[in-house]
Each structure stands twice: as C-alpha cells, then as structure tokens.
Design an enzyme around this catalytic site. Structure first.
Site, PDB file in Angstrom:
ATOM      1  CE  LYS A  94      -4.487   0.796   0.582  1.00 41.86           C
ATOM      2  NZ  LYS A  94      -5.759   0.242   0.065  1.00 41.86           N
ATOM      3  N   GLY A 191     -24.437   3.409   3.905  1.00 39.83           N
ATOM      4  CA  GLY A 191     -23.504   4.044   2.912  1.00 39.83           C
ATOM      5  C   GLY A 191     -23.789   3.565   1.504  1.00 39.83           C
ATOM      6  N   GLY A 193     -22.572   4.753  -1.507  1.00 45.53           N
ATOM      7  CA  GLY A 193     -21.655   5.323  -2.370  1.00 45.53           C
ATOM      8  C   GLY A 193     -21.708   4.436  -3.507  1.00 45.53           C
TER       9      GLY A 193
END
Ligand code: NAD
Length: 365
Positions: A94, A191, A193
């Site tokens: 990451k 949520g 999204g």
C-alpha cells in the site's frame, strides 16, 4: 552538540520504524521525499510470498509522518491477507501520499510518485484508494507500468466488489436462515456510495426489503427513489429490527456501543475494518448469535478486478472469480463452527495457511 543530538534522535526514530516493521514482519518501507514537487509519501511492501505486492495509494492529510506510517503499515498488511485468501498471485502493499487531495494534487507530484513506484521494479503495483482518482493514476502511469485500475482498462472496481458482497451475503443467509434467497429479508445498507448503490441494486432485484442511510441527502433520495429503498437515520440504523446489517461506508461501526444495539442475524458489508477491535467484537458477535462475514474476504471483488488487469484476464474472469466468494464464505463459516473459532480468526488463518504453503514453493529452488 546539535549534530550529536540530531543523530541520537534519528537513531531513535529509525529504531521505532524498524520495530514497527518487525511487529507484523513487513519486508520493505520506502520513504519518498522531494522538495521540488512537495511529494511526501510512504510505500509499504508487507509480503511478496504470493506475488508482487498490490494495493492502492491513499492521499490523506495526515497530522504527522508517524500517523501516515501507522496507516500504511496496517493497510499493506491487510492487502496481504485479502490477496492471499482470494487465491490471487499477489502479495500485499500500500502507499500513502501526505497531502490534501482537494488542493495539493498536480501532474508533477504524481509523476514524481510514479518514479518512486518504478524504482521498485514491479515489486509494488499501485492503484486508486481514498483521495485518488483514475486521472491521478494516468499521471503515475506516465512514469511506471506498475499501475492497475487505469481508465479504459479494468475501470471502476465497485460493481465487482458489490457482486462479491452480494454472493457472500447469500451464502451466509443459507447457513443462518436455511435458504440463500434474500427475498423478503430486511437488509440495512449503511452508505450508498459506489459499492453500496450496486449492492442495493442486487438486493432490490431479489426482492429484499432494503433500508439505506447516507450522510448525503441527495444521494440518499436518488437511491431510495431508484430502488424503492426505505431511508433510515444515520444513527437509527443500529436500532433497526433487521435480518442483515451491511456496512458499506466506514470502518469500526461494529463496536461495543453498536453491538449492544444491533438486532441483526448477519453482518456482511463492503467496508474495511468493520470490527473496531477484532479480538473483542469478533468474539462478542458469537455470543449475540450474529454471523459476521469477514470484511477483507467479502470485499475482495475490487482487488480481483485489478488483478484481472495486471494478469491480462477479462472482466468475465473477474466476475467469475468474485462469485467464488460464495464458496469461500461457506468454508469460513463451516470451519468457524467446526473448530469453534470466530470467523475473523478463521479468515486470518486461511490467508496465513496459503502464504505459508506458497512460502515452501518459493524456497524449493
Ligand atoms: P464511497 O465513498 O463511494 O461511498 C461511501 C458512502 O458512505 C458515501 O456515499 C458516503 O456519503 C457514505 N457515508 C459516509 N459516512 C457515513 C455514515 N456515517 N453513515 C452512512 N453513510 C456514510 O466508497 P465506496 O467505494 O463505495 O466504498 C465503501 C466502503 O467499501 C469503504 O469502506 C471502502 O474502503 C470499502 N471498499 C470499497 C471497494 C471498492 O471497490 N470501491 C473495495 C473494497 C472495499
């Protein structure tokens, strides 16, 4: 004197970084600094036993470098587990860029970052994460080929993520309710999204009774109207009498407070790190009779989609691979009851077993 003090401070800082890396056995951390472009970034490669480390880049206004380091170490380790349990030939990595994603972005910054990614010669492959758009990745791609999730290639991973969550939820329903049909089930999606909306679409098509919450009123209204979903308040969602709670917004929503209120039989959603403290809520859900489907396995559709791009596979392959989440969910739930170990711990164990097994292959030449 000042030089000696600086040296002592640097030594202490370096020891802390190495200690932090040693705690979860990170392979490599690259600190990227450039005065000309203002770039301050950290790339963490956690483990490359299963393949090159793939994981997105997050751009966030971290208060301190230490906070950024903690985040990148934690996130890169999570990617190792997600990629391993999904059967991908990828390790975990990451990156974080320290900055404000609304005001600090420009071509030079991302191209400089791309040069740092390229310096790792493919050991780390980057993609989008919080605060990063496909456009930013096209700049990174001008300096390195070690990028996934580019526009015109594998594209938005959210539909694949949502599909994986949907099939895993069905597998859990089969074990908890005796049928994998979600028709008539009361499901709350927190949520709506990118992932949440695609999930609501699957659920409403199947005839579930869908409840939704979101901080954006306009999104909430549009999704409610489109899929005939019922709106529930941001805080009221935890008190709803529901069959399934699907967190698709933030992490840590399963904590001591909400667990006292949640009246569901299954927790299955896309959000990362849903359990505030794995060891505490991972066990507490069992006492409450709630089946928790481990998030990093359930939401792996997105990275599966990125892998398809890197490995030259089709979007059909990615969807078929995401469908395997149904069987993996079954495997985790079965092993959890047979071995009397919480589901989160079984998922961790399964990921570690694959890494250990492939480690032997690596050592065999
Ligand atoms: P997104 O930003 O598009 O959607 C998140 C939604 O949650 C937004 O609409 C936001 O307004 C809403 N929200 C924020 N706080 C809320 C709150 N307190 N209550 C209710 N709603 C709230 O993000 P996304 O891409 O849909 O990802 C959702 C989650 O899934 C994230 O945790 C992400 O890390 C995880 N995830 C996403 C993918 C992917 O493919 N996009 C893959 C794996 C994991």
């Amino acid at each position: 004197m000042a030089d000696i003090l600086d040296q002592q401070q640097s030594t202490a800082t370096m020891n802390t970084v190495l200690d932090d890396m040693a705690k979860y056995n990170h392979e490599q951390v690259v600190f990227c600094q450039d005065n000309a472009t203002g770039l301050k970034a950290i790339i963490a490669v956690h483990n490359t036993v299963c393949g090159p480390a793939l994981g997105g880049t997050r751009m966030w206004n971290y208060a301190t470098g230490a906070e950024a380091l903690t985040d990148v170490l934690r996130l890169s380790r999570g990617m190792t587990y997600k990629n391993a349990i999904s059967g991908l030939n990828l390790g975990g990595g990451k990156a974080v860029i320290i900055g404000n994603s609304r005001t600090d972005k420009n071509e030079a910054l991302f191209r400089r970052f791309g040069k740092f990614v390229n310096s790792l010669s493919g050991k780390y492959i980057t993609a989008e994460d919080v605060g990063i758009s496909p456009q930013d990745m096209t700049w990174v791609n001008m300096e390195t080929n070690h990028v996934a999730g580019l526009p015109g290639k594998s594209g938005d991973p959210s539909p694949v993520t949502a599909y994986g969550v949907y099939v895993g939820m069905k597998a859990a329903a089969k074990q908890q309710f005796g049928s994998d049909s979600l028709a008539g089930k009361k499901i709350a999606v927190q949520g709506v999204g990118h992932v949440g909306e695609y999930l609501v679409n699957h659920l409403s098509k199947e005839g579930a009774e869908v409840y939704i919450s979101d901080i954006h009123e306009d999104t909430l209204k549009r999704v409610a109207d489109t899929y005939k979903a019922k709106v529930v308040g941001l805080n009221d969602i935890y008190d709803l009498d529901m069959d399934i709670y699907a967190p698709c917004a933030l992490g840590a929503t399963v904590n001591d407070d909400t667990l006292n209120r949640l009246k569901c039989s299954i927790i299955a959603g896309a959000a990362n790190n849903q359990l505030k403290q794995e060891e505490i809520q991972g066990k507490a859900v069992i006492e409450k009779g709630i089946m928790y489907v481990p998030d990093f396995m359930l939401n792996a559709g997105g990275v599966i989609n990125c892998y398809a791009e890197v490995a030259g596979l089709t979007s059909e392959w990615a969807m078929a691979k995401a469908e395997e989440i149904y069987n993996t969910t079954n495997l985790i739930l079965n092993r959890s009851s047979q071995e009397n170990i919480p589901t989160y711990a079984i998922a961790n164990k399964m990921a570690e077993e694959r890494i250990e097994a492939l480690g032997k292959v690596k050592l065999s030449f």
